[in-house]
Structure formats: C-alpha cells, structure tokens
Enzyme design. Sequence first.
Site, PDB file in Angstrom:
ATOM      1  N   GLY A   1      -3.502  -6.269   6.455  1.00 31.24           N
ATOM      2  CA  GLY A   1      -4.449  -5.356   7.073  1.00 31.24           C
ATOM      3  C   GLY A   1      -5.169  -5.915   8.273  1.00 31.24           C
ATOM      4  O   GLY A   1      -5.438  -5.193   9.243  1.00 31.24           O
TER       5      GLY A   1
ATOM      6  N   THR B   1       0.831  -1.201   0.000  1.00 34.45           N
ATOM      7  CA  THR B   1       0.000   0.000   0.000  1.00 34.45           C
ATOM      8  C   THR B   1       0.862   1.245   0.000  1.00 34.45           C
ATOM      9  O   THR B   1       1.939   1.251   0.588  1.00 34.45           O
ATOM     10  CB  THR B   1      -0.844  -0.002   1.301  1.00 34.45           C
ATOM     11  OG1 THR B   1      -1.774  -1.053   1.220  1.00 34.45           O
ATOM     12  CG2 THR B   1      -1.558   1.305   1.528  1.00 34.45           C
TER      13      THR B   1
HETATM   14  C1  SD4 Z   1      -4.520  -4.357   3.100  1.00 37.21           C
HETATM   15  N1  SD4 Z   1      -2.751  -3.093   4.117  1.00 37.21           N
HETATM   16  O1  SD4 Z   1      -5.474  -4.243   2.359  1.00 37.21           O
HETATM   17  C2  SD4 Z   1      -3.349  -3.453   2.878  1.00 37.21           C
HETATM   18  C3  SD4 Z   1      -2.476  -4.190   1.959  1.00 37.21           C
HETATM   19  C4  SD4 Z   1      -1.228  -3.552   1.605  1.00 37.21           C
HETATM   20  O2  SD4 Z   1       0.699  -2.560   2.299  1.00 37.21           O
HETATM   21  O3  SD4 Z   1      -0.885  -3.545   0.487  1.00 37.21           O
HETATM   22  N2  SD4 Z   1      -0.505  -3.048   2.545  1.00 37.21           N
HETATM   23  O4  SD4 Z   1      -4.434  -5.214   3.974  1.00 37.21           O
END
Ligand code: SD4
Length: 333
Positions: free
Chosen positions: A244, A190
Amino acid sequence: MSTADRRRFLRQLPVLGVAGTLAACGTEQSTTQEHLPPTTRPVVVSTWQHGLAANAAAYAVLVDGGTALDAAEAGVRVTEADPAVRTVGLGGRPDRDGIVTLDAAIMDGAGGCGSVAALEGILHPISVARRVMEATPHVMLVGDGAQQFALAQGFTLTDLLLPEIEEEWKIWQRDNPGYRPPINVENHDTIGLLTLDQQGNLAAACTTSGAAYKYHGRVGDSPLIGAGLYVDDEVGAATATGWGEAVIRACGSFLVVELMRQGHSPTEACRLAVERVIAKNPDYRSIQVGFIALDKLGRTGGYCIQPDFDYAVYSPQVDNQLVVPPSKLTGNE
Ligand code: SD4
C-alpha cells in the site's frame, strides 16, 4: 496463499490469460483483453482468485437489475466473511501487536464515497464504509471512532482473529526479535472489485486486513480514495492491490482513471500507473503492486510489477474467469 499454492490452483482453473486472449482476438499484435469488442453490460472485475466468489455474488445483483454500488458491496462481503482468506476480514492476519485491523472503502461513479481505516472487530467494514458515505457528512472514519459509529449503526462485535492465525503470529513474533513487519511480494491480496451495472453506472469496493504484522495504527492504500480505488462514471474505475505504501506514493487508482480519461485503454493505463509506482519506489523489485481497471464501455485490464497476480472477470462474454495480466518483471530477474 503462497505463490506456489496460487499457481497450483490456477492450473486447475480455466484461465483466460494473455495467450487465450490473443487467440480470441486473432491478432499477433494484441496483448490484452481490451482489444476484444466492448462487452455488453453488466461487468464485474476483481483482484485475485478470491475474486471469483466475490464476482459471482456481485454479478447476481447486477443481472437482477441491481445497482453497481449494491453489487460492489455484496461482492466483497463474500470475501470479508470467508475465514480461509488470510488478507481480508475474518481470518485476516493481525498487526504486529496481534490485533486484526481492517481498512475498507466504497465509491460510486458520481463521486459518492465512504471509508473506514484501522477498524477493529467488525465483520463487514465495507458496509460500515457505505454507512459513512450515506449516513454522515464525512468520507472517512478511523479507529475507535469508526468502531463507535459502526456499533451505533447496529453492527456487532466479532472476534476476527482465528486461533491458527494467532499461532502463526506468535511464531512470527518469536522469530522476528527485531519486530519489523515484512515487506515482500507475498504480503498482500486485498480484494478490490469494480462493477458496471446495466444502466451504465460504475462503482468500486476495496477491503483488506492490510499488510500482515504492520505497525499498530498503520493505514494502507485500500481505504484511501484515489489510492486504493477511484471511480468516475465519465471514464471508468480502478483499484489497487499490493504494498500500500507504494500505491499511496503514486496516488495509484486515481492515476489509472485519469490515464483512461486521456484515452489510454484499461491495461495501458494500469501499465503506465505501475511505471509511475516504480519511479517512486526504488525497492520495486521486492514488492508487488497491481492495478485493475474497468472503463465505461465495459473493457477490463490490469498490470502488475510481479508476475504472480491474477484477477477475475465476469461479463456476458467472460464466464467468471481468471485473467493473468502482463507484468513488469518476469520472475527471473
Ligand atoms: C495494504 N494494499 O494494506 C493493502 C494490502 C493488500 O493487496 O493486501 N493488498 O497495503
């Protein structure tokens, strides 16, 4: 990008790592950048190597006298529109049904915030999140309702699933008859971006296509105020990256800001928040979670579980460079 690719890329860049920071500080005891004197404003810090391009756009807004909020939005829009980034916006990996669904949130230091989750077909979910913040009495819109709102606000539909990513997904489907989304250290990236403007105001933006091959309708930490990001002008700002579900269990970004409020430095606050994540997630060895933080003095920091994380810092003292933060695991465990 795989860990190997990222490491290869990092070797080609001027990296301001812990070692470089120690040299700059001239002290054996210092372990983090925050032991440098407080930077002058403005400051931008964001996750991963794609943060470099996002930082450049955000910093340009800030040196022009723009607000922290405008800069945060402008910065992550670069990543959302970059088809080479597999974890954000256009070019992002789909859910397990082959549909790209996006999560995004934006927040200012006075408590203003907006977010969208499970949004389909919109190139810039961060700008929809900002419209939620500024044009509705709500904080969060999801799914069809978020898309309807975006279209009513003048956003247009875009096909976000690139042909090569669709091919990858089909192969994954074929090779995973159990149809279970992968939970591993590579399944992240992200963009979370924090800004401090010349007036001393803070903001944050976070946007993602979420975990690859997630269940349809799954919402991660990124659009959840307090989990994926949090900002308080009295203290600082924080954002999260990684698995997440693990971040949500610890209310991670809010925790980082509250730890800074108690007097912890940005890196120490991130470290303590990672310890909390670890306490709540017995599977922590097989996931990645990282936090970055920016305090109102302009000091930055980060900490993560796995050692493959980096973040980008741009300030009058740091010319948009990647920082490798300390991590809980060394990679040899
Ligand atoms: C998630 N945190 O949807 C996000 C995923 C991600 O770097 O790419 N985090 O869980």
